[in-house]
Design a protein around this motif. Structure first.
Motif, PDB file in Angstrom:
ATOM      1  N   PHE A 130     -35.570  21.640  22.025  1.00  0.00           N
ATOM      2  CA  PHE A 130     -35.904  23.062  22.128  1.00  0.00           C
ATOM      3  C   PHE A 130     -35.073  23.905  21.164  1.00  0.00           C
ATOM      4  O   PHE A 130     -35.605  24.785  20.484  1.00  0.00           O
ATOM      5  CB  PHE A 130     -35.689  23.532  23.565  1.00  0.00           C
ATOM      6  N   GLN A 131     -33.779  23.665  21.075  1.00  0.00           N
ATOM      7  CA  GLN A 131     -32.882  24.475  20.244  1.00  0.00           C
ATOM      8  C   GLN A 131     -33.294  24.406  18.765  1.00  0.00           C
ATOM      9  O   GLN A 131     -33.391  25.439  18.096  1.00  0.00           O
ATOM     10  CB  GLN A 131     -31.431  23.992  20.385  1.00  0.00           C
ATOM     11  N   ILE A 132     -33.524  23.205  18.288  1.00  0.00           N
ATOM     12  CA  ILE A 132     -33.922  23.014  16.885  1.00  0.00           C
ATOM     13  C   ILE A 132     -35.296  23.631  16.639  1.00  0.00           C
ATOM     14  O   ILE A 132     -35.516  24.294  15.619  1.00  0.00           O
ATOM     15  CB  ILE A 132     -33.935  21.515  16.512  1.00  0.00           C
ATOM     16  N   THR A 133     -36.197  23.429  17.569  1.00  0.00           N
ATOM     17  CA  THR A 133     -37.548  23.963  17.426  1.00  0.00           C
ATOM     18  C   THR A 133     -37.524  25.485  17.314  1.00  0.00           C
ATOM     19  O   THR A 133     -38.209  26.065  16.464  1.00  0.00           O
ATOM     20  CB  THR A 133     -38.442  23.505  18.583  1.00  0.00           C
ATOM     21  N   VAL A 134     -36.737  26.133  18.143  1.00  0.00           N
ATOM     22  CA  VAL A 134     -36.629  27.595  18.080  1.00  0.00           C
ATOM     23  C   VAL A 134     -36.113  28.030  16.715  1.00  0.00           C
ATOM     24  O   VAL A 134     -36.677  28.933  16.091  1.00  0.00           O
ATOM     25  CB  VAL A 134     -35.725  28.131  19.211  1.00  0.00           C
ATOM     26  N   LEU A 135     -35.064  27.394  16.228  1.00  0.00           N
ATOM     27  CA  LEU A 135     -34.517  27.756  14.915  1.00  0.00           C
ATOM     28  C   LEU A 135     -35.549  27.552  13.805  1.00  0.00           C
ATOM     29  O   LEU A 135     -35.716  28.404  12.933  1.00  0.00           O
ATOM     30  CB  LEU A 135     -33.253  26.955  14.616  1.00  0.00           C
ATOM     31  N   LYS A 136     -36.239  26.413  13.830  1.00  0.00           N
ATOM     32  CA  LYS A 136     -37.226  26.121  12.792  1.00  0.00           C
ATOM     33  C   LYS A 136     -38.376  27.121  12.821  1.00  0.00           C
ATOM     34  O   LYS A 136     -38.825  27.576  11.770  1.00  0.00           O
ATOM     35  CB  LYS A 136     -37.765  24.690  12.961  1.00  0.00           C
ATOM     36  N   ILE A 137     -38.857  27.449  14.022  1.00  0.00           N
ATOM     37  CA  ILE A 137     -39.959  28.406  14.118  1.00  0.00           C
ATOM     38  C   ILE A 137     -39.524  29.768  13.595  1.00  0.00           C
ATOM     39  O   ILE A 137     -40.211  30.374  12.769  1.00  0.00           O
ATOM     40  CB  ILE A 137     -40.480  28.515  15.566  1.00  0.00           C
ATOM     41  N   LEU A 138     -38.395  30.257  14.072  1.00  0.00           N
ATOM     42  CA  LEU A 138     -37.944  31.578  13.649  1.00  0.00           C
ATOM     43  C   LEU A 138     -37.677  31.623  12.145  1.00  0.00           C
ATOM     44  O   LEU A 138     -38.003  32.612  11.484  1.00  0.00           O
ATOM     45  CB  LEU A 138     -36.700  31.999  14.426  1.00  0.00           C
ATOM     46  N   ALA A 139     -37.124  30.568  11.601  1.00  0.00           N
ATOM     47  CA  ALA A 139     -36.844  30.526  10.157  1.00  0.00           C
ATOM     48  C   ALA A 139     -38.132  30.519   9.335  1.00  0.00           C
ATOM     49  O   ALA A 139     -38.123  30.921   8.169  1.00  0.00           O
ATOM     50  CB  ALA A 139     -35.995  29.311   9.829  1.00  0.00           C
ATOM     51  N   SER A 140     -39.240  30.111   9.947  1.00  0.00           N
ATOM     52  CA  SER A 140     -40.498  30.070   9.213  1.00  0.00           C
ATOM     53  C   SER A 140     -41.141  31.445   9.048  1.00  0.00           C
ATOM     54  O   SER A 140     -42.031  31.612   8.221  1.00  0.00           O
ATOM     55  CB  SER A 140     -41.484  29.124   9.903  1.00  0.00           C
ATOM     56  N   TYR A 141     -40.686  32.415   9.829  1.00  0.00           N
ATOM     57  CA  TYR A 141     -41.215  33.779   9.713  1.00  0.00           C
ATOM     58  C   TYR A 141     -40.408  34.525   8.653  1.00  0.00           C
ATOM     59  O   TYR A 141     -39.183  34.399   8.603  1.00  0.00           O
ATOM     60  CB  TYR A 141     -41.132  34.510  11.058  1.00  0.00           C
ATOM     61  N   PRO A 142     -41.076  35.302   7.794  1.00  0.00           N
ATOM     62  CA  PRO A 142     -40.388  35.963   6.676  1.00  0.00           C
ATOM     63  C   PRO A 142     -39.163  36.783   7.084  1.00  0.00           C
ATOM     64  O   PRO A 142     -38.138  36.726   6.417  1.00  0.00           O
ATOM     65  CB  PRO A 142     -41.466  36.868   6.072  1.00  0.00           C
ATOM     66  N   ASP A 143     -39.251  37.517   8.170  1.00  0.00           N
ATOM     67  CA  ASP A 143     -38.107  38.321   8.599  1.00  0.00           C
ATOM     68  C   ASP A 143     -37.297  37.644   9.704  1.00  0.00           C
ATOM     69  O   ASP A 143     -36.365  38.225  10.239  1.00  0.00           O
ATOM     70  CB  ASP A 143     -38.564  39.713   9.041  1.00  0.00           C
ATOM     71  N   GLY A 144     -37.677  36.409  10.045  1.00  0.00           N
ATOM     72  CA  GLY A 144     -36.942  35.664  11.064  1.00  0.00           C
ATOM     73  C   GLY A 144     -37.235  36.090  12.487  1.00  0.00           C
ATOM     74  O   GLY A 144     -36.605  35.611  13.425  1.00  0.00           O
ATOM     75  N   PHE A 145     -38.191  36.991  12.672  1.00  0.00           N
ATOM     76  CA  PHE A 145     -38.536  37.493  14.003  1.00  0.00           C
ATOM     77  C   PHE A 145     -39.893  36.951  14.423  1.00  0.00           C
ATOM     78  O   PHE A 145     -40.840  36.953  13.632  1.00  0.00           O
ATOM     79  CB  PHE A 145     -38.595  39.018  14.018  1.00  0.00           C
ATOM     80  N   ALA A 146     -39.978  36.492  15.674  1.00  0.00           N
ATOM     81  CA  ALA A 146     -41.258  36.067  16.245  1.00  0.00           C
ATOM     82  C   ALA A 146     -41.363  36.649  17.647  1.00  0.00           C
ATOM     83  O   ALA A 146     -40.385  36.649  18.401  1.00  0.00           O
ATOM     84  CB  ALA A 146     -41.351  34.552  16.297  1.00  0.00           C
ATOM     85  N   SER A 147     -42.534  37.148  17.974  1.00  0.00           N
ATOM     86  CA  SER A 147     -42.769  37.635  19.335  1.00  0.00           C
ATOM     87  C   SER A 147     -42.787  36.440  20.277  1.00  0.00           C
ATOM     88  O   SER A 147     -42.934  35.288  19.843  1.00  0.00           O
ATOM     89  CB  SER A 147     -44.111  38.375  19.403  1.00  0.00           C
ATOM     90  N   MET A 148     -42.665  36.710  21.547  1.00  0.00           N
ATOM     91  CA  MET A 148     -42.694  35.627  22.533  1.00  0.00           C
ATOM     92  C   MET A 148     -44.037  34.896  22.476  1.00  0.00           C
ATOM     93  O   MET A 148     -44.088  33.675  22.599  1.00  0.00           O
ATOM     94  CB  MET A 148     -42.419  36.158  23.938  1.00  0.00           C
TER      95      MET A 148
END
Length: 113
Positions: free
Chosen positions: A3-21
């Protein structure tokens, strides 16, 4: 799946690092169902930092409506990935750098050539 790695990878994939829930949940569902490769990859990456905690280590900020990866979070993710690549490259069998010793077959020439 880690879960921890997945969250980091997903957020890093967004240009501003932000993702909605909603974005996070959707992306996690996609990754969780894409096959064993993702689970194996995140497990390998997570093994590099077994004490990883994205919230207590301030790698991710909870912001109204979603989460954002911090600069520290991006740096840790880069470190984890670099360490994983290094571990994978040392685990691969090395190929010989010597030139191949294969000999080309001889071609018979007729007397007419």
């Amino acid at each position: 799946m880690n879960f921890q790695i997945t969250v980091l990878k997903i957020l890093a994939s967004y240009p501003d690092g932000f993702a909605s829930m909603a974005d996070l949940k959707r992306d996690m569902a996609i990754l969780a169902t894409c096959g064993p490769e993702w689970a194996e990859r995140t497990k390998r990456l997570g093994a590099c930092v077994p004490e990883l905690n994205v919230f207590s280590q301030q790698l991710v900020q909870r912001i109204e409506g979603g989460w954002r990866i911090t600069t520290k979070g991006r740096a840790i993710l880069d470190f984890i990935e670099a360490r994983s690549v290094a571990a994978e490259s040392t685990a691969r069998p090395t190929q010989s750098l010597a030139p191949s010793r294969r000999v080309a077959p001889r071609v018979r020439r007729s007397e007419e050539d």
